[in-house]
Design an enzyme around this catalytic site. Structure first.
Site, PDB file in Angstrom:
ATOM      1  N   HIS A 200      -7.718   9.507  -1.956  1.00  0.00           N
ATOM      2  CA  HIS A 200      -7.057   9.499  -0.651  1.00  0.00           C
ATOM      3  C   HIS A 200      -7.917  10.115   0.462  1.00  0.00           C
ATOM      4  O   HIS A 200      -7.985   9.582   1.564  1.00  0.00           O
ATOM      5  CB  HIS A 200      -5.706  10.223  -0.758  1.00  0.00           C
ATOM      6  CG  HIS A 200      -4.695   9.749   0.221  1.00  0.00           C
ATOM      7  ND1 HIS A 200      -3.361   9.591  -0.096  1.00  0.00           N
ATOM      8  CD2 HIS A 200      -4.804   9.383   1.522  1.00  0.00           C
ATOM      9  CE1 HIS A 200      -2.708   9.153   0.969  1.00  0.00           C
ATOM     10  NE2 HIS A 200      -3.553   9.031   1.967  1.00  0.00           N
TER      11      HIS A 200
ATOM     12  N   ASP B 283       0.834  -1.203   0.000  1.00  0.00           N
ATOM     13  CA  ASP B 283       0.000   0.000   0.000  1.00  0.00           C
ATOM     14  C   ASP B 283       0.867   1.250   0.000  1.00  0.00           C
ATOM     15  O   ASP B 283       1.538   1.553   0.985  1.00  0.00           O
ATOM     16  CB  ASP B 283      -0.897   0.010   1.253  1.00  0.00           C
ATOM     17  CG  ASP B 283      -1.793   1.243   1.292  1.00  0.00           C
ATOM     18  OD1 ASP B 283      -2.877   1.200   0.683  1.00  0.00           O
ATOM     19  OD2 ASP B 283      -1.397   2.258   1.907  1.00  0.00           O
TER      20      ASP B 283
ATOM     21  N   TYR C  84       3.062   9.835  -0.520  1.00  0.00           N
ATOM     22  CA  TYR C  84       4.143   9.240   0.286  1.00  0.00           C
ATOM     23  C   TYR C  84       5.506   9.456  -0.385  1.00  0.00           C
ATOM     24  O   TYR C  84       6.539   9.236   0.242  1.00  0.00           O
ATOM     25  CB  TYR C  84       3.932   7.730   0.509  1.00  0.00           C
ATOM     26  CG  TYR C  84       2.647   7.328   1.204  1.00  0.00           C
ATOM     27  CD1 TYR C  84       1.827   8.270   1.833  1.00  0.00           C
ATOM     28  CD2 TYR C  84       2.249   5.996   1.247  1.00  0.00           C
ATOM     29  CE1 TYR C  84       0.649   7.895   2.450  1.00  0.00           C
ATOM     30  CE2 TYR C  84       1.072   5.607   1.873  1.00  0.00           C
ATOM     31  CZ  TYR C  84       0.274   6.560   2.468  1.00  0.00           C
ATOM     32  OH  TYR C  84      -0.896   6.173   3.079  1.00  0.00           O
TER      33      TYR C  84
ATOM     34  N   LYS D  84      -2.678   5.776  -4.341  1.00  0.00           N
ATOM     35  CA  LYS D  84      -3.801   6.678  -4.054  1.00  0.00           C
ATOM     36  C   LYS D  84      -3.613   8.020  -4.751  1.00  0.00           C
ATOM     37  O   LYS D  84      -2.487   8.519  -4.850  1.00  0.00           O
ATOM     38  CB  LYS D  84      -3.920   6.932  -2.536  1.00  0.00           C
ATOM     39  CG  LYS D  84      -3.856   5.665  -1.698  1.00  0.00           C
ATOM     40  CD  LYS D  84      -4.047   5.923  -0.220  1.00  0.00           C
ATOM     41  CE  LYS D  84      -3.676   4.697   0.593  1.00  0.00           C
ATOM     42  NZ  LYS D  84      -2.254   4.586   0.945  1.00  0.00           N
TER      43      LYS D  84
HETATM   44  P1  NAD Z   1       0.801   1.288  11.938  1.00  0.00           P
HETATM   45  O1  NAD Z   1      -0.366   1.162  12.853  1.00  0.00           O
HETATM   46  O2  NAD Z   1       1.027   0.277  10.893  1.00  0.00           O
HETATM   47  O3  NAD Z   1       2.086   1.424  12.881  1.00  0.00           O
HETATM   48  C1  NAD Z   1       3.359   1.511  12.345  1.00  0.00           C
HETATM   49  C2  NAD Z   1       4.383   1.717  13.452  1.00  0.00           C
HETATM   50  O4  NAD Z   1       4.223   0.730  14.458  1.00  0.00           O
HETATM   51  C3  NAD Z   1       5.804   1.526  12.937  1.00  0.00           C
HETATM   52  O5  NAD Z   1       6.319   2.723  12.450  1.00  0.00           O
HETATM   53  C4  NAD Z   1       6.542   1.040  14.163  1.00  0.00           C
HETATM   54  O6  NAD Z   1       6.905   2.134  14.967  1.00  0.00           O
HETATM   55  C5  NAD Z   1       5.483   0.258  14.906  1.00  0.00           C
HETATM   56  N1  NAD Z   1       5.519  -1.210  14.660  1.00  0.00           N
HETATM   57  C6  NAD Z   1       5.218  -1.860  13.508  1.00  0.00           C
HETATM   58  N2  NAD Z   1       5.315  -3.191  13.691  1.00  0.00           N
HETATM   59  C7  NAD Z   1       5.683  -3.377  14.976  1.00  0.00           C
HETATM   60  C8  NAD Z   1       5.937  -4.527  15.752  1.00  0.00           C
HETATM   61  N3  NAD Z   1       5.806  -5.741  15.255  1.00  0.00           N
HETATM   62  N4  NAD Z   1       6.300  -4.342  17.051  1.00  0.00           N
HETATM   63  C9  NAD Z   1       6.413  -3.111  17.582  1.00  0.00           C
HETATM   64  N5  NAD Z   1       6.179  -1.982  16.893  1.00  0.00           N
HETATM   65  C10 NAD Z   1       5.821  -2.117  15.602  1.00  0.00           C
HETATM   66  O7  NAD Z   1       0.719   2.785  11.354  1.00  0.00           O
HETATM   67  P2  NAD Z   1       0.743   3.511   9.956  1.00  0.00           P
HETATM   68  O8  NAD Z   1       2.048   3.393   9.280  1.00  0.00           O
HETATM   69  O9  NAD Z   1       0.197   4.856  10.245  1.00  0.00           O
HETATM   70  O10 NAD Z   1      -0.357   2.745   9.082  1.00  0.00           O
HETATM   71  C11 NAD Z   1      -0.060   1.660   8.240  1.00  0.00           C
HETATM   72  C12 NAD Z   1      -0.243   2.020   6.790  1.00  0.00           C
HETATM   73  O11 NAD Z   1      -1.566   2.509   6.555  1.00  0.00           O
HETATM   74  C13 NAD Z   1       0.649   3.155   6.301  1.00  0.00           C
HETATM   75  O12 NAD Z   1       1.984   2.766   6.128  1.00  0.00           O
HETATM   76  C14 NAD Z   1      -0.050   3.540   5.037  1.00  0.00           C
HETATM   77  O13 NAD Z   1       0.234   2.616   4.003  1.00  0.00           O
HETATM   78  C15 NAD Z   1      -1.521   3.431   5.464  1.00  0.00           C
HETATM   79  N6  NAD Z   1      -2.090   4.729   5.897  1.00  0.00           N
HETATM   80  C16 NAD Z   1      -3.072   5.287   5.140  1.00  0.00           C
HETATM   81  C17 NAD Z   1      -3.660   6.494   5.503  1.00  0.00           C
HETATM   82  C18 NAD Z   1      -4.754   7.076   4.645  1.00  0.00           C
HETATM   83  O14 NAD Z   1      -5.110   8.244   4.841  1.00  0.00           O
HETATM   84  N7  NAD Z   1      -5.290   6.333   3.715  1.00  0.00           N
HETATM   85  C19 NAD Z   1      -3.224   7.167   6.661  1.00  0.00           C
HETATM   86  C20 NAD Z   1      -2.228   6.579   7.435  1.00  0.00           C
HETATM   87  C21 NAD Z   1      -1.681   5.364   7.053  1.00  0.00           C
END
Ligand code: NAD
Length: 284
Positions: free
Chosen positions: A116, A46, A51, A76
């Site tokens: 988005h 994704d 990004y 997106k």
């Molecule tokens: P997430 O909930 O996936 O958390 C990511 C963070 O959690 C990492 O940076 C790391 O610090 C921690 N983490 C990950 N795996 C771990 C583990 N196994 N143990 C401990 N800590 C861990 O948050 P995110 O990145 O905000 O969301 C995931 C994805 O969703 C994004 O990368 C993106 O692709 C998407 N996203 C989309 C929108 C949108 O508006 N459509 C907004 C935000 C994110």
């Protein structure tokens, strides 16, 4: 190979229920991070124009040596405030943005293209969706969907268009489980995809209820949260750049949260978002 289940979308295509998200991964790190993810067994990636890592993501896809049809690539549209998204010029802008994303990714189609943010105060998302319909009908994208849409915007699309979004990607984690929106999705054949499924790796990772369940299950808190998404029928796209965590987040088969675990997780709702409320939110 991973044992991650797939979900069948309303147009008959399937998406892996667990994917790899790359928000905040710099372009020059994306190639190795996405490569690690694909090697670990992820098949769904994704990304998004905003990004600014579509180039690195595309490099990883090219280098991974996995047949294109086995991968599921989402990007997106950045329908930002700097362009006018109304009328024919708005639709042309969508097609141009799509071409740019495709060129950066080095692909000739994407599996899923999302709007988005709805930016409902501008009222242009139905026009943007018309261009999405064209991309879909022309076969340049296998599926079209939305992100951060509320029921009001979804109602508008369902009323005005014959192409129903395959999914809505929204903020969703145990603090913000989005029960009402999920019910609406289920009633209209729209799948739910969770962004920030781990709560951005903040308080939820130390949440005592989750820590207790993780200890009982012999798993990590991240794995418990991802298992909760899968058992809720939600698609999750966790992000990490740490190879061991990338693998850990995919290793969520082979255990099951029981009714007691699910009931305990249901008490964690706070109603607090990590991100902005999309209904009032306008990007520039
Ligand atoms: P997430 O909930 O996936 O958390 C990511 C963070 O959690 C990492 O940076 C790391 O610090 C921690 N983490 C990950 N795996 C771990 C583990 N196994 N143990 C401990 N800590 C861990 O948050 P995110 O990145 O905000 O969301 C995931 C994805 O969703 C994004 O990368 C993106 O692709 C998407 N996203 C989309 C929108 C949108 O508006 N459509 C907004 C935000 C994110």
């Amino acid at each position: 190979m991973s044992t991650i289940p797939s979900i069948t979308l309303n147009n008959g295509t399937t998406i892996p229920q667990l994917g790899y998200g790359v928000w905040q991964v710099p372009d020059d790190e994306a190639a190795s991070a996405v490569r690690t993810a694909i090697e670990a067994g992820y098949r769904s990636i994704d990304t998004a124009a905003i990004y600014e890592n579509e180039v690195g993501t595309g490099r990883a896809i090219a280098a991974a040596g996995v047949p294109r049809e086995e991968l599921y690539i989402t990007t997106k549209l950045w329908n930002s405030g700097t362009l006018d998204w109304s009328g024919q010029q708005g639709q042309d802008a969508v097609l141009r943005a799509f071409d740019e994303s495709l060129a950066k990714l080095g692909l000739d189609y994407v599996d899923l293209y999302l709007i988005h943010w709805p930016r409902p105060m501008h009222g242009t998302f139905p026009n943007v969706w018309k261009a999405f319909e064209k991309l879909y009908q022309d076969g340049r994208v296998k599926s079209v969907g939305v992100s951060n849409f509320g029921t009001e915007q979804l109602d508008t699309l369902l009323r005005e268009s014959s192409v129903v979004p395959v999914l809505n990607q929204v903020e969703l984690h145990p603090h913000f489980p989005q029960a009402e929106l999920r019910e609406y999705h289920a009633a209209h054949g729209i799948a739910t995809e969770a962004w920030s499924p781990l709560g951005q790796g903040k308080e939820l990772l130390a949440e005592p209820t989750l820590v207790k369940i993780a200890e009982k299950q012999g798993r990590t808190v991240a794995q418990v949260m991802l298992r909760w998404h899968l058992q809720s029928g939600v698609i999750a796209i966790p992000k990490s750049v740490t190879p061991s965590r990338i693998r850990e987040n995919l290793d969520v088969a082979g255990f099951e949260l029981d009714a007691e675990d699910l009931a305990a997780i249901a008490t964690l709702e706070t109603g607090k978002r990590l991100g902005p409320d999309p209904q009032g939110f306008d990007w520039n």
